[in-house]
Design an enzyme around this catalytic site. Structure first.
Site, short mmCIF file in Angstrom:
data_model
loop_
_atom_site.label_atom_id
_atom_site.label_comp_id
_atom_site.label_asym_id
_atom_site.label_seq_id
_atom_site.Cartn_x
_atom_site.Cartn_y
_atom_site.Cartn_z
N GLY A 129 -12.54 0.17 -2.00
CA GLY A 129 -12.71 1.14 -0.92
C GLY A 129 -13.89 2.08 -1.16
N SER A 180 -5.15 -7.34 2.81
CA SER A 180 -4.78 -5.91 2.91
C SER A 180 -5.91 -4.99 2.49
CB SER A 180 -3.54 -5.63 2.07
OG SER A 180 -3.85 -5.75 0.69
N LEU A 230 -8.99 -5.20 3.73
CA LEU A 230 -10.01 -5.12 4.78
C LEU A 230 -9.93 -3.86 5.63
CD1 LEU A 230 -10.00 -8.86 5.95
CD2 LEU A 230 -11.42 -7.78 4.19
N GLN A 231 -8.79 -3.20 5.60
CA GLN A 231 -8.59 -1.96 6.35
C GLN A 231 -9.55 -0.86 5.87
OE1 GLN A 231 -6.94 0.22 4.12
NE2 GLN A 231 -5.74 1.70 5.29
N ASN A 240 -7.42 3.20 -10.94
CA ASN A 240 -6.31 3.41 -11.87
C ASN A 240 -6.74 4.28 -13.03
OD1 ASN A 240 -7.10 1.54 -14.28
ND2 ASN A 240 -7.47 0.33 -12.45
N CYS A 292 -2.13 3.81 -4.41
CA CYS A 292 -2.35 3.70 -2.97
C CYS A 292 -1.51 2.59 -2.37
CB CYS A 292 -3.82 3.47 -2.67
SG CYS A 292 -4.78 4.98 -2.80
N CYS A 330 20.12 7.12 -5.44
CA CYS A 330 21.48 7.58 -5.17
C CYS A 330 21.42 8.27 -3.81
CB CYS A 330 21.97 8.51 -6.28
SG CYS A 330 20.97 10.00 -6.46
#
Ligand SMILES: [Zn+2]
Length: 392
Positions: free
Chosen positions: A43, A71, A73-74, A133, A191, A350
């Site tokens: 990105g 995913s 390509l956005q 990361n 992300c 929970c």
């Protein structure tokens, strides 16, 4: 300097730079001879690589081993639909050469690791951090400090982005002056877990490209000693003053880190490039907790190595439950753990997040290192993702 130092082609191509007094022939020649290393073609790397190529940066190094996933390509606009499945480095190189065939591209089809980082960084004038990361981000920082190269930093998460230039040799801090150590694995959603607005890396990456060009031509005020924080929802840019920490383990007066190190235990999500994550450890996020989005991802696209554990009571489970979750009431968990794989991944929930936290503490103590408590529990889940769910 006179115009004869550029070819006729270069004069046409860079005409809009040449008429800027701050760039001119001299600045353009600096760009043409500059060597920039970009870590990642995701990105952030997309706008960085495309703008630097367009600006005439002569040598671009690109460290990238991942392949293009649909995913991506956005937001990763250097890649297109027909590149899906191909190496990002190959796809990016093709696009760079399409933009500017004069650019020399060196694609390093490897991950950045402690064995190659310093050699690579030393061969370039400056480095652009487009990583996704913490282990790589710290490695980039440390290698840049050791090699004395400016590190043009950017990170993005959901709607927020950050940028800075870390350059201790120019009087500013390094990344470790701000964040001495990475947060514990699992403490901060990636992300892939938290999402990111597609245009955000376009904005932050363009700022990184801008900073790189300023450093190369030696004009303007680089983002040294300043951290730019941008909120794309509220559309606000803030500048935080930052400074070098004399006690920094990396760039301080008495550094204690003298060789490159790699942090382990982080999920690198190799199949889904995730872009950078921002450090939210300052907001008191417990390292035992994980976001609701991580649970949603598991529900929507189950990973067979991950189990959703519901540690509520059977009566509560009868009112509402999450599809695919395994019911093990907290009181019976210790016993049940004996039959469970401690190396697998567990998302524990929970009602509101308290019992699941107890459960995760127990699991971690028993060697289940990849167990996390889902923040907010099923109540938050219902509010956030499933309004049709009956709650109590
Ligand atoms: Zn430092």
């Amino acid at each position: 300097m006179n115009g004869d130092q550029l070819s006729a082609f270069e004069k046409r191509r860079y005409a809009r730079h040449l008429i800027l007094p701050e760039v001119g022939v001299e600045g353009q020649r600096s760009l043409l001879s500059a060597r920039v290393l970009c870590i990642g073609a995701g990105g952030l790397g997309s706008p960085v690589l495309m703008y630097l190529a367009a600006a005439g940066v002569g040598h671009i190094g690109l460290v990238e081993f991942d392949r293009v996933d649909e995913s991506n390509l956005q937001r990763q606009i250097i890649h297109g639909q027909s590149d899906v499945g191909q190496f990002k480095g190959e796809s990016a190189r093709r696009k760079i050469l399409e933009i500017n065939p004069e650019c020399h591209v060196e694609w390093i089809n490897e991950s950045l690791h402690k064995g190659n980082a310093l050699d690579l960084v030393r061969r370039y004038d400056l480095v652009i951090d487009g990583t996704d990361n913490f282990p790589t981000r710290f490695l980039v920082n440390d290698a840049c400090v050791m090699a004395g190269k400016p590190n043009v930093y950017g990170s993005i998460f959901r709607f927020e982005g950050q940028a800075s230039v870390f350059a201790p040799t120019m009087g500013g801090p390094c990344y470790r002056c701000l964040f001495p150590e990475p947060p514990p694995p699992g403490a901060v959603p990636s992300c892939a877990e938290g999402g990111v607005l597609g245009v955000l890396p376009g904005i932050i990456g363009s700022i990184q490209a801008n900073e790189a060009i300023k450093l190369i031509i030696g004009k303007g005020e680089p983002l040294i000693n300043r951290l730019l924080v941008m909120d794309s929802l509220g559309m606000e840019f803030r500048i935080l003053k930052i400074q070098r920490d004399p006690g920094c383990a990396m760039c301080g007066n008495h550094p204690t880190i003298t060789e490159l190190m790699e942090y382990t235990g982080y999920c690198s999500l190799p199949h889904h490039e995730t872009d950078a994550v921002t450090d939210s450890s300052r907001e008191g996020v417990s390292p035992l907790e994980i976001s609701l989005e991580a649970l949603r991802d598991q529900v929507m696209a189950p990973d067979c190595n991950t189990t959703i554990l519901d540690v509520r009571e059977p009566g509560e489970h009868a009112i509402c439950h999450i599809e695919g979750a395994r019911l093990v009431p907290l009181g019976r968990l210790a016993e049940a753990l004996e039959g469970m794989d401690p190396s697998a991944r567990y998302l524990v929930h929970c009602k509101s997040g308290k019992r699941s936290m107890e459960a995760v503490e127990l699991m971690r103590a028993r060697g289940f290192t990849q167990a996390w408590s889902v923040r907010g529990g099923i109540i938050a889940w219902a509010e956030e993702f499933d309004s049709s769910m009956t709650t109590y």
